[in-house]
Scaffold this motif. Structure first.
Motif, PDB file in Angstrom:
ATOM      1  N   ARG A 286       0.824  -1.219   0.000  1.00 57.51           N
ATOM      2  CA  ARG A 286       0.000   0.000   0.000  1.00 57.51           C
ATOM      3  C   ARG A 286       0.849   1.256   0.000  1.00 57.51           C
ATOM      4  O   ARG A 286       0.456   2.275  -0.569  1.00 57.51           O
ATOM      5  N   MET A 287       2.007   1.205   0.659  1.00 65.62           N
ATOM      6  CA  MET A 287       2.849   2.389   0.826  1.00 65.62           C
ATOM      7  C   MET A 287       4.242   2.057   0.293  1.00 65.62           C
ATOM      8  O   MET A 287       5.082   1.502   1.016  1.00 65.62           O
ATOM      9  N   PRO A 288       4.517   2.385  -0.967  1.00 66.49           N
ATOM     10  CA  PRO A 288       5.799   2.025  -1.593  1.00 66.49           C
ATOM     11  C   PRO A 288       7.014   2.607  -0.875  1.00 66.49           C
ATOM     12  O   PRO A 288       8.113   2.049  -0.976  1.00 66.49           O
ATOM     13  N   ASN A 289       6.842   3.727  -0.158  1.00 65.20           N
ATOM     14  CA  ASN A 289       7.986   4.336   0.526  1.00 65.20           C
ATOM     15  C   ASN A 289       8.324   3.634   1.835  1.00 65.20           C
ATOM     16  O   ASN A 289       9.331   3.951   2.478  1.00 65.20           O
ATOM     17  N   VAL A 290       7.494   2.676   2.256  1.00 63.20           N
ATOM     18  CA  VAL A 290       7.764   1.925   3.479  1.00 63.20           C
ATOM     19  C   VAL A 290       8.694   0.760   3.144  1.00 63.20           C
ATOM     20  O   VAL A 290       8.351  -0.121   2.368  1.00 63.20           O
ATOM     21  N   LYS A 291       9.879   0.773   3.735  1.00 60.10           N
ATOM     22  CA  LYS A 291      10.850  -0.282   3.501  1.00 60.10           C
ATOM     23  C   LYS A 291      10.578  -1.460   4.437  1.00 60.10           C
ATOM     24  O   LYS A 291       9.800  -1.366   5.377  1.00 60.10           O
ATOM     25  N   LYS A 292      11.268  -2.553   4.162  1.00 59.64           N
ATOM     26  CA  LYS A 292      11.129  -3.750   4.990  1.00 59.64           C
ATOM     27  C   LYS A 292      11.438  -3.440   6.445  1.00 59.64           C
ATOM     28  O   LYS A 292      10.768  -3.920   7.364  1.00 59.64           O
ATOM     29  N   PHE A 293      12.449  -2.599   6.674  1.00 59.68           N
ATOM     30  CA  PHE A 293      12.824  -2.228   8.042  1.00 59.68           C
ATOM     31  C   PHE A 293      11.686  -1.517   8.757  1.00 59.68           C
ATOM     32  O   PHE A 293      11.377  -1.809   9.913  1.00 59.68           O
ATOM     33  N   HIS A 294      11.044  -0.548   8.070  1.00 59.41           N
ATOM     34  CA  HIS A 294       9.964   0.201   8.708  1.00 59.41           C
ATOM     35  C   HIS A 294       8.760  -0.706   8.986  1.00 59.41           C
ATOM     36  O   HIS A 294       8.114  -0.583  10.027  1.00 59.41           O
ATOM     37  N   ALA A 295       8.456  -1.611   8.054  1.00 56.40           N
ATOM     38  CA  ALA A 295       7.341  -2.536   8.280  1.00 56.40           C
ATOM     39  C   ALA A 295       7.620  -3.401   9.509  1.00 56.40           C
ATOM     40  O   ALA A 295       6.721  -3.656  10.320  1.00 56.40           O
ATOM     41  N   TRP A 296       8.877  -3.841   9.658  1.00 50.85           N
ATOM     42  CA  TRP A 296       9.260  -4.615  10.848  1.00 50.85           C
ATOM     43  C   TRP A 296       9.085  -3.776  12.107  1.00 50.85           C
ATOM     44  O   TRP A 296       8.557  -4.262  13.113  1.00 50.85           O
ATOM     45  N   ALA A 297       9.531  -2.508  12.053  1.00 53.10           N
ATOM     46  CA  ALA A 297       9.427  -1.633  13.225  1.00 53.10           C
ATOM     47  C   ALA A 297       7.969  -1.388  13.611  1.00 53.10           C
ATOM     48  O   ALA A 297       7.628  -1.361  14.805  1.00 53.10           O
ATOM     49  N   PHE A 298       7.089  -1.214  12.621  1.00 53.51           N
ATOM     50  CA  PHE A 298       5.667  -0.999  12.911  1.00 53.51           C
ATOM     51  C   PHE A 298       5.063  -2.221  13.605  1.00 53.51           C
ATOM     52  O   PHE A 298       4.308  -2.092  14.574  1.00 53.51           O
ATOM     53  N   ARG A 299       5.392  -3.405  13.090  1.00 51.60           N
ATOM     54  CA  ARG A 299       4.847  -4.630  13.704  1.00 51.60           C
ATOM     55  C   ARG A 299       5.371  -4.799  15.125  1.00 51.60           C
ATOM     56  O   ARG A 299       4.623  -5.174  16.037  1.00 51.60           O
ATOM     57  N   ARG A 300       6.667  -4.535  15.316  1.00 53.30           N
ATOM     58  CA  ARG A 300       7.238  -4.664  16.656  1.00 53.30           C
ATOM     59  C   ARG A 300       6.614  -3.652  17.615  1.00 53.30           C
ATOM     60  O   ARG A 300       6.303  -3.995  18.764  1.00 53.30           O
ATOM     61  N   LEU A 301       6.387  -2.419  17.158  1.00 53.51           N
ATOM     62  CA  LEU A 301       5.761  -1.412  18.004  1.00 53.51           C
ATOM     63  C   LEU A 301       4.347  -1.834  18.390  1.00 53.51           C
ATOM     64  O   LEU A 301       3.938  -1.698  19.551  1.00 53.51           O
ATOM     65  N   PHE A 302       3.592  -2.367  17.416  1.00 55.20           N
ATOM     66  CA  PHE A 302       2.233  -2.834  17.705  1.00 55.20           C
ATOM     67  C   PHE A 302       2.261  -3.924  18.771  1.00 55.20           C
ATOM     68  O   PHE A 302       1.460  -3.919  19.708  1.00 55.20           O
ATOM     69  N   GLU A 303       3.192  -4.875  18.637  1.00 62.67           N
ATOM     70  CA  GLU A 303       3.291  -5.966  19.615  1.00 62.67           C
ATOM     71  C   GLU A 303       3.626  -5.439  21.006  1.00 62.67           C
ATOM     72  O   GLU A 303       3.072  -5.901  22.006  1.00 62.67           O
ATOM     73  N   TYR A 304       4.533  -4.470  21.085  1.00 59.30           N
ATOM     74  CA  TYR A 304       4.908  -3.914  22.379  1.00 59.30           C
ATOM     75  C   TYR A 304       3.736  -3.174  23.020  1.00 59.30           C
ATOM     76  O   TYR A 304       3.507  -3.287  24.225  1.00 59.30           O
ATOM     77  N   VAL A 305       3.009  -2.403  22.208  1.00 63.27           N
ATOM     78  CA  VAL A 305       1.839  -1.696  22.733  1.00 63.27           C
ATOM     79  C   VAL A 305       0.794  -2.700  23.203  1.00 63.27           C
ATOM     80  O   VAL A 305       0.174  -2.537  24.258  1.00 63.27           O
ATOM     81  N   GLU A 306       0.620  -3.764  22.445  1.00 63.84           N
ATOM     82  CA  GLU A 306      -0.413  -4.756  22.755  1.00 63.84           C
ATOM     83  C   GLU A 306      -0.194  -5.378  24.125  1.00 63.84           C
ATOM     84  O   GLU A 306      -1.117  -5.482  24.939  1.00 63.84           O
ATOM     85  N   TYR A 307       1.042  -5.800  24.424  1.00 63.13           N
ATOM     86  CA  TYR A 307       1.228  -6.477  25.704  1.00 63.13           C
ATOM     87  C   TYR A 307       1.349  -5.496  26.859  1.00 63.13           C
ATOM     88  O   TYR A 307       0.989  -5.815  27.992  1.00 63.13           O
ATOM     89  N   LYS A 308       1.805  -4.251  26.603  1.00 62.32           N
ATOM     90  CA  LYS A 308       1.848  -3.250  27.677  1.00 62.32           C
ATOM     91  C   LYS A 308       0.431  -2.776  28.015  1.00 62.32           C
ATOM     92  O   LYS A 308       0.100  -2.555  29.181  1.00 62.32           O
ATOM     93  N   ALA A 309      -0.406  -2.598  26.996  1.00 58.39           N
ATOM     94  CA  ALA A 309      -1.775  -2.134  27.226  1.00 58.39           C
ATOM     95  C   ALA A 309      -2.596  -3.172  27.970  1.00 58.39           C
ATOM     96  O   ALA A 309      -3.515  -2.827  28.728  1.00 58.39           O
ATOM     97  N   GLU A 310      -2.274  -4.438  27.777  1.00 65.73           N
ATOM     98  CA  GLU A 310      -3.009  -5.524  28.414  1.00 65.73           C
ATOM     99  C   GLU A 310      -2.982  -5.396  29.934  1.00 65.73           C
ATOM    100  O   GLU A 310      -3.951  -5.723  30.617  1.00 65.73           O
ATOM    101  N   MET A 311      -1.873  -4.872  30.470  1.00 64.11           N
ATOM    102  CA  MET A 311      -1.733  -4.717  31.920  1.00 64.11           C
ATOM    103  C   MET A 311      -2.727  -3.700  32.483  1.00 64.11           C
ATOM    104  O   MET A 311      -3.020  -3.696  33.675  1.00 64.11           O
ATOM    105  N   PHE A 312      -3.235  -2.812  31.626  1.00 66.01           N
ATOM    106  CA  PHE A 312      -4.172  -1.773  32.061  1.00 66.01           C
ATOM    107  C   PHE A 312      -5.604  -2.075  31.616  1.00 66.01           C
ATOM    108  O   PHE A 312      -6.490  -1.226  31.735  1.00 66.01           O
ATOM    109  N   GLY A 313      -5.835  -3.265  31.081  1.00 67.11           N
ATOM    110  CA  GLY A 313      -7.170  -3.612  30.619  1.00 67.11           C
ATOM    111  C   GLY A 313      -7.578  -2.874  29.360  1.00 67.11           C
ATOM    112  O   GLY A 313      -8.762  -2.720  29.078  1.00 67.11           O
ATOM    113  N   ILE A 314      -6.595  -2.406  28.583  1.00 64.72           N
ATOM    114  CA  ILE A 314      -6.869  -1.682  27.333  1.00 64.72           C
ATOM    115  C   ILE A 314      -6.674  -2.638  26.171  1.00 64.72           C
ATOM    116  O   ILE A 314      -5.634  -3.300  26.063  1.00 64.72           O
TER     117      ILE A 314
END
Length: 425
Positions: A286-314
């Motif tokens: 969808r976004m040609p300017n997004v490199k493999k590195f950035h796609a990896w960083a986005f997925r990793r950020l989502f995963e980190y937010v997901e498990y940190k938010a879980e502690m707060f019931g979010i």
């Protein structure tokens, strides 16, 4: 509520035992790929673990030296991968047959024993003992928080081999209570929309910005250094490349952990019960300017937010990214011309002018609300949290009673949400 954490632990393995682990990994990957090949036959793909067990177990046992539980774990790994591909097809995404090549091996408590300072692991020729290489116990680390505590129970692990070393990613679980107070209004959702990008790695519907230039700069510098070392072609250069890779990953992880922690804090501060991201599947297409590195960083950020938010019931959810960058979050007009530049959004109908990433973050939040409104399950929607109030599912703005939140890490121009005009700081 059950929460899960994974702690990577480096292993000290004797040379002879290392050979056994390599042989076991090789046969485990063969078994998993054999099950995938079997599941892939015919027009309809087999996703039932019970059916795959019946149809492949005897063959795998005959062709490998894997003990029963490792055969079952290989089958589960294969079945999960096939199920994931079929789920992507149902969403209209392209995905091919999975194939396992990364040196990994799944253990559970039936084929491994996890102790305080070592683990015993099943191999193709009995069990071996692997000592843990642990950080200083006085330091605050994931090991001290999740591994060396009675609050978390070890449920299994996944063995990885990389950069000449074995690592055991130990899985733990615990029952915890939400750290947020129960206000008696759990059936209502207030959403924090989050847009991910390259210039700004994350932007929220509350107007909080996290600049991505530092992350991009590090990536370029590490790439240059790696390229220079590769040109030398010496053994010492190869070893330095491995060291640089570990330093690089550590720096990225620290940055993304910091951003994820602040994102969750932003949601907690603004009373949000949901953090909404765009669906990351196919983001590079969808976004040609997004490199493999950035796609990896986005997925990793989502995963980190997901498990940190879980502690707060979010809860952390994903929505379709379609038209979030072209839609006006104020009047709803959706036109490609609205996105005038990479940074600025200006609606050709109502004249609403704002940072493009901020506008997209609000649209992501609104999409989540509308999905909750039409879903048969879930609670009643309330609104997307903004920096001076909320935007409800119909696009109506309600000002915050206290005049806005304080202390958020905002870098964008402040907006008057009532009329959508930019106001100087």
């Amino acid at each position: 509520m059950e929460v899960r954490r994974t702690v990577p632990v480096k292993l000290n393995v004797a040379d002879g035992d290392a050979d056994l682990l390599h042989e076991t990994i090789s046969e485990f990957l063969w078994a998993a790929n054999y099950v995938v090949d079997h599941a892939w036959q015919g027009e309809y793909k087999t996703t039932s673990k019970a059916e795959l067990q019946r149809e492949t177990y005897d063959d795998v046992r005959a062709e490998t030296r894997l003990q029963t539980n490792l055969v079952q774990n290989a089958r589960n790994k294969a079945a999960d991968a096939v199920q994931s591909i079929v789920a992507r097809w149902k969403q209209g995404d392209y995905a091919g047959k999975p194939h396992f090549s990364a040196p990994t091996l799944v253990y559970d408590k039936r084929c491994a024993t996890f102790n305080d300072d070592h683990a015993t692991l099943s191999t193709v020729e009995g069990r071996i003992t692997a000592e843990y290489v642990l950080p200083d116990e006085s330091r605050e680390t994931p090991h001290s928080e999740y591994l060396f505590t009675d609050d978390y129970e070890v449920t299994g692990g996944e063995l990885h081999y990389r950069d000449g070393e074995f690592y055991l990613h130990v899985r733990t679980t615990a029952d915890v209570e939400f750290e947020t107070a129960d206000d008696g209004n759990d059936e209502h959702n207030t959403v924090l929309g989050v847009d991910l990008g390259i210039e700004n790695v994350a932007v929220t519907s509350t107007g909080a910005f996290w600049n991505g230039s530092e992350l991009t700069h590090w990536h370029r510098e590490f790439e240059k250094r790696r390229g220079s070392l590769q040109q030398r072609g010496t053994r010492a250069a190869h070893e330095t490349i491995q060291s640089v890779g570990r330093t690089e990953t550590g720096r990225y992880d620290h940055f993304l952990h910091t951003v994820s922690k602040e994102l969750v804090a932003e949601a907690v501060e603004n009373g949000c019960s949901v953090i909404a991201f765009e669906n990351l599947t196919g983001i590079r297409e969808r976004m040609p300017n997004v490199k493999k590195f950035h796609a990896w960083a986005f997925r990793r950020l989502f995963e980190y937010v997901e498990y940190k938010a879980e502690m707060f019931g979010i809860s952390v959810e994903q929505v379709s990214p379609a038209y979030t960058s072209q839609r006006c979050s104020k009047c709803g007009t959706t036109l490609r011309e609205n996105r005038q530049t990479q940074e600025r959004f200006c609606c050709v109908k109502c004249g609403y002018e704002v940072n493009a990433d901020y506008n997209a973050a609000k649209n992501i939040g609104l999409k989540n609300l509308r999905a909750a409104q039409t879903s048969s399950g879930g609670g009643a929607p309330v609104g997307v949290r903004l920096n001076r109030g909320t935007l409800n599912v119909n696009g109506d703005y309600e000002s915050a009673a206290d005049g806005g939140q304080n202390g958020s890490p905002r870098e964008s121009p402040t907006l008057n949400e009532a009329n959508g005009e930019a106001v100087s700081e």
